[in-house]
Design an enzyme around this catalytic site. Sequence first.
Site, PDB file in Angstrom:
ATOM      1  N   HIS A   1       0.621  -1.633  -0.329  1.00  0.00           N
ATOM      2  CA  HIS A   1      -0.046   0.183   0.012  1.00  0.00           C
ATOM      3  C   HIS A   1       1.282   1.472   0.304  1.00  0.00           C
ATOM      4  O   HIS A   1       0.172   2.180  -0.909  1.00  0.00           O
ATOM      5  CB  HIS A   1      -0.675  -0.154   1.390  1.00  0.00           C
TER       6      HIS A   1
ATOM      7  N   ARG B   1      -1.943  -6.267  -7.780  1.00  0.00           N
ATOM      8  CA  ARG B   1      -1.420  -6.924  -7.777  1.00  0.00           C
ATOM      9  C   ARG B   1      -1.598  -8.653  -9.092  1.00  0.00           C
ATOM     10  O   ARG B   1       0.078  -8.933  -9.105  1.00  0.00           O
ATOM     11  CB  ARG B   1      -1.399  -7.700  -6.719  1.00  0.00           C
TER      12      ARG B   1
ATOM     13  N   SER C   1      -3.417  -7.819   3.608  1.00  0.00           N
ATOM     14  CA  SER C   1      -3.426  -7.385   4.655  1.00  0.00           C
ATOM     15  C   SER C   1      -4.039  -8.902   5.580  1.00  0.00           C
ATOM     16  O   SER C   1      -3.598  -8.949   6.592  1.00  0.00           O
ATOM     17  CB  SER C   1      -4.570  -6.830   4.714  1.00  0.00           C
TER      18      SER C   1
END
Length: 161
Positions: A18, A91, A130
């Site tokens: 991020h 990604r 995350s």
Amino acid sequence: MTRKALYTGSFDPMTNGHLDIITRASKMFDELVVGVIVNPNKHPLFSKEERVSMIEEVTSHLSNVRVDSFEGLLADYVNRNHFDAVVRGLRATSDFEYEISMAQMNACLFDEGIESIFLMTSPKYSFISSSMIKEVVSLNGCVDDLVPQIILQRIKEKYIK
């Protein structure tokens, strides 16, 4: 004319992936807002206030970045705040498939002239999520190079209780 972009996510927690997108996007726009999305259907590890505070801390060196939070429809927030673009990180192929659908829907909902901008995640962070970070830390694994150190400390504090 000032060019203003929004980079959104739940950031629960923020990762170096991020931060990489934020750093790169901050060079492309006069102002970059990191928008912490509040999703009532999710049960985050960190409160909205904690996420905002951590992001503010790790982006304090970027003078044109500010952090905000919102809930509800992304397009409503974007239109109300007169953004020029929404930045999204990609990604993998699976991200692209999801993000292209969202971008096409948002194109119908955004005010005229608002663009969706996609940045490829740096290869060294392309596998990070995350959820994965939380799982590895909860099992006492090492993620030292994958999240900012202050955030890593806060994650560990959540699991040590």
